[in-house]
Design a protein around this motif. Structure first.
Motif, PDB file in Angstrom:
ATOM      1  N   LEU A  81      43.165  25.375  40.766  1.00 12.96           N
ATOM      2  CA  LEU A  81      42.182  26.412  40.453  1.00 12.96           C
ATOM      3  C   LEU A  81      42.038  27.440  41.568  1.00 12.96           C
ATOM      4  O   LEU A  81      42.143  28.650  41.337  1.00 12.96           O
ATOM      5  CB  LEU A  81      40.834  25.763  40.132  1.00 12.96           C
ATOM      6  CG  LEU A  81      39.742  26.666  39.541  1.00 12.96           C
ATOM      7  CD1 LEU A  81      38.776  25.838  38.697  1.00 12.96           C
ATOM      8  CD2 LEU A  81      38.952  27.406  40.608  1.00 12.96           C
ATOM      9  N   ASP A  82      41.792  26.992  42.780  1.00 13.16           N
ATOM     10  CA  ASP A  82      41.562  27.941  43.882  1.00 13.16           C
ATOM     11  C   ASP A  82      42.803  28.784  44.169  1.00 13.16           C
ATOM     12  O   ASP A  82      42.700  29.991  44.422  1.00 13.16           O
ATOM     13  CB  ASP A  82      41.149  27.192  45.150  1.00 13.16           C
ATOM     14  CG  ASP A  82      39.693  26.765  45.123  1.00 13.16           C
ATOM     15  OD1 ASP A  82      39.011  27.023  44.101  1.00 13.16           O
ATOM     16  OD2 ASP A  82      39.227  26.160  46.108  1.00 13.16           O
ATOM     17  N   ALA A  85      43.216  31.335  41.299  1.00 13.28           N
ATOM     18  CA  ALA A  85      42.146  32.336  41.389  1.00 13.28           C
ATOM     19  C   ALA A  85      42.395  33.302  42.539  1.00 13.28           C
ATOM     20  O   ALA A  85      42.170  34.514  42.410  1.00 13.28           O
ATOM     21  CB  ALA A  85      40.800  31.638  41.558  1.00 13.28           C
ATOM     22  N   LYS A  86      42.872  32.789  43.662  1.00 18.80           N
ATOM     23  CA  LYS A  86      43.169  33.652  44.806  1.00 18.80           C
ATOM     24  C   LYS A  86      44.287  34.632  44.458  1.00 18.80           C
ATOM     25  O   LYS A  86      44.214  35.828  44.790  1.00 18.80           O
ATOM     26  CB  LYS A  86      43.569  32.809  46.013  1.00 18.80           C
ATOM     27  CG  LYS A  86      43.885  33.605  47.283  1.00 18.80           C
ATOM     28  CD  LYS A  86      44.114  32.656  48.460  1.00 18.80           C
ATOM     29  CE  LYS A  86      44.415  33.440  49.745  1.00 18.80           C
ATOM     30  NZ  LYS A  86      45.753  34.061  49.722  1.00 18.80           N
ATOM     31  N   PHE A  96      36.750  36.947  44.186  1.00 20.82           N
ATOM     32  CA  PHE A  96      37.183  35.552  44.137  1.00 20.82           C
ATOM     33  C   PHE A  96      36.243  34.694  43.284  1.00 20.82           C
ATOM     34  O   PHE A  96      36.726  33.883  42.480  1.00 20.82           O
ATOM     35  CB  PHE A  96      37.303  34.999  45.560  1.00 20.82           C
ATOM     36  CG  PHE A  96      37.913  33.629  45.633  1.00 20.82           C
ATOM     37  CD1 PHE A  96      39.121  33.347  45.026  1.00 20.82           C
ATOM     38  CD2 PHE A  96      37.266  32.614  46.332  1.00 20.82           C
ATOM     39  CE1 PHE A  96      39.686  32.073  45.113  1.00 20.82           C
ATOM     40  CE2 PHE A  96      37.819  31.339  46.412  1.00 20.82           C
ATOM     41  CZ  PHE A  96      39.019  31.069  45.802  1.00 20.82           C
ATOM     42  N   LYS A 100      37.589  32.645  40.094  1.00 20.35           N
ATOM     43  CA  LYS A 100      37.408  31.205  39.927  1.00 20.35           C
ATOM     44  C   LYS A 100      36.729  30.905  38.594  1.00 20.35           C
ATOM     45  O   LYS A 100      37.104  29.958  37.890  1.00 20.35           O
ATOM     46  CB  LYS A 100      36.586  30.637  41.083  1.00 20.35           C
ATOM     47  CG  LYS A 100      37.337  30.581  42.396  1.00 20.35           C
ATOM     48  CD  LYS A 100      36.491  29.979  43.506  1.00 20.35           C
ATOM     49  CE  LYS A 100      36.243  28.503  43.301  1.00 20.35           C
ATOM     50  NZ  LYS A 100      35.527  27.885  44.449  1.00 20.35           N
ATOM     51  N   THR A 103      39.293  31.292  35.807  1.00 22.72           N
ATOM     52  CA  THR A 103      40.240  30.181  35.780  1.00 22.72           C
ATOM     53  C   THR A 103      39.587  28.926  35.214  1.00 22.72           C
ATOM     54  O   THR A 103      40.200  28.200  34.417  1.00 22.72           O
ATOM     55  CB  THR A 103      40.794  29.919  37.184  1.00 22.72           C
ATOM     56  OG1 THR A 103      41.319  31.140  37.732  1.00 22.72           O
ATOM     57  CG2 THR A 103      41.909  28.884  37.150  1.00 22.72           C
TER      58      THR A 103
END
Length: 483
Positions: A81-82, A85-86, A96, A100, A103
């Motif tokens: 996820l992170d 998202a990034k 961001f 997140k 996502t």
């Protein structure tokens, strides 16, 4: 910098053109997020052929088996996820936290549609023949082509892919060129989850080649498109010409109505969130703010005070509230509409300039703009800007507000702020929009609910929720009688 390949028939492969396209960070035009393939017709043909062959066995899997694979894809996406998202923030600019959230929405959509594999797909109907059984079932279209935009590079591809797959179709995905790196990472999750070869295929490239190729391809049975109304009409014409099914979501010019009995603080917060988050780059974003005259000045003062507090900056900075426009061309479009608004006689109360300073010079940043003295004939009140621009319109009554709200070619979403049940009922009944929200911002819809618009916003068939089955399947009527 990594080069991402097409995903065709379970393999990651470079395009035969030997050309790639750079994905540029809109917060810093000098930073390249990655490279993607500039594919040609050969790659599209390969993807369609792979999808066609895979569909024979994919449709024969049980709905629960297909659902298990979607659920596994959701788990892989959740584990990344992170990271994804990034990438989204770096590739299209939204903050961001917003990336997140998007996502996480993709994960939820996959899990929702995983459950669809165990829900009913037909009805038993009484037959006039007492010795016969009459029922309906649903069958997949076959190979579907998905053409997706850059503003929601995780959620929109997934809310098309997930129902397409669970109902037994195979997929050729053409993501927006600007966010193809993010799309490739999403497809990696499906590959890691063990989706059979050919069931999901990714082909990146230009709209003129790959997008048009999907429209024209005789091997594609249905096309689901989200994007501009101009391109959407091309999709419709091309699909009709060869008898393919099509689904279009093309945009909006979404109003919020603020009645004289509204909670103004609530209305202001929702107007700002609905109109300016994601830099206004949502099809459901608020762009027209129609306010009753009794509360107009107070609402305007509260709105301007909050807008002036907005911090524009890089989406990965913790204190950034609004990121850049997604591309240089989108920035130019937004600035041109602001210039047009002034030229047509609207008063620019705040913002509207290219944002500079604090390291913003190399990005596609614009200050959020607020206009007043706007009438319904102006370009900024009629045309979709897809940027952080709010147009204030003063009215004397709810009837006048609804008349102005409906005075556009679009009908996607709309909201009203009021405590009066009569106002609410009039709005629900008379507002020409596919999504109407009371005391809530115009942007956003729950994933389990149908989504789509009226008038020029949509082709009519709905996305998301159980309504998605209407596009991605056809009804088969079955009559059974003993010999």
């Amino acid at each position: 910098m990594k080069t991402y390949r097409n995903y065709i028939n379970g393999e990651w492969a470079a395009a035969s053109t030997n050309e790639v396209i750079a994905s540029v960070n809109p917060a810093n035009r000098n930073e390249i997020v990655g490279y993607v393939q500039k594919s040609g017709k050969a790659e599209l043909d390969q993807a369609v052929e792979a999808a066609k062959k895979a569909q024979v066995s994919w449709r024969k899997l049980s709905g629960s088996a297909r659902g298990d694979l979607l659920y596994r894809a959701a788990n892989v996406l959740e584990s990344r996820l992170d990271e994804i998202a990034k990438t989204m923030t770096e590739e299209m600019g939204k903050t961001f936290p917003e990336a997140k959230g998007e996502t996480a929405r993709g994960i939820a959509i996959l899990r929702y549609y995983a459950g669809e594999g165990l829900r009913k797909n037909g009805d038993v109907i009484p037959s006039t023949d007492s010795e016969a059984l009459l029922f309906t079932t649903r069958v997949p279209l076959g190979v579907v082509g998905l053409i997706t935009p850059w503003n929601f590079p995780v959620a929109i591809p997934i809310w098309k892919m997930a129902p397409a797959l669970i109902y037994g179709n195979t997929v050729v995905l053409k993501p927006a060129q600007e966010t193809s790196v993010t799309a490739a990472k999403v497809v990696e999750c499906f590959a890691e989850a063990g989706l059979p070869s050919g069931v999901l295929n990714l082909v990146t490239g230009t709209g003129s080649v790959i997008g048009q190729g999907i429209i024209d391809h005789p091997g594609i049975n249905g096309i689901s498109f989200t994007g501009s109304d101009q391109i959407g009409k091309q999709v419709a014409l091309g699909a009709v010409a060869r008898g393919a099914k099509f689904q279009l979501e093309m945009g909006g010019k979404n109003p919020v109505i603020v009645a004289n009995d509204a909670d103004l603080d609530q209305a202001v917060d929702a107007t700002i969130s609905g109109g300016l988050r994601s830099t206004g780059q949502k099809c459901t974003a608020t762009s027209r703010v129609i306010v009753q005259s009794e509360v107009y000045e107070e609402f305007k003062a509260k709105l301007l005070a909050k807008v002036k507090e907005i911090k524009v900056g890089h989406g990965l900075d913790a204190d950034t509230w609004m990121g850049p426009c997604a591309s240089e061309s989108q920035l130019k479009t937004v600035l041109s509409y602001i210039e047009k608004g002034v030229a047509e006689g609207a008063t620019l109360l705040h913002g509207g300039q290219r944002a500079e300073g604090f390291g913003l010079e190399q990005g596609f940043f614009v200050e959020p703009a607020v206009f007043e003295d706007v009438n319904s004939s102006m370009s900024i009140a009629q045309e979709e800007i897809f940027g952080p621009v709010l147009a204030l319109i003063k009215v004397d009554s709810i009837e006048q507000a609804l008349e102005i709200a409906n005075d556009v070619q679009y009908g996607l979403s709309a909201s009203i702020f009021t405590r009066d049940i009569g106002n609410m009922l009039s709005f629900i009944q008379d507002m020409d929009a596919g999504l109407v929200r009371v005391n809530a911002e115009s942007a956003g819809v729950e994933l389990q609910a149908p989504f789509g618009g009226l008038k020029q916003s949509s082709s009519g068939s709905r996305e998301q929720g159980q309504a998605a089955i209407e596009f991605f399947t056809a009804i088969k009527t079955v009559f059974v009688k003993g010999s």
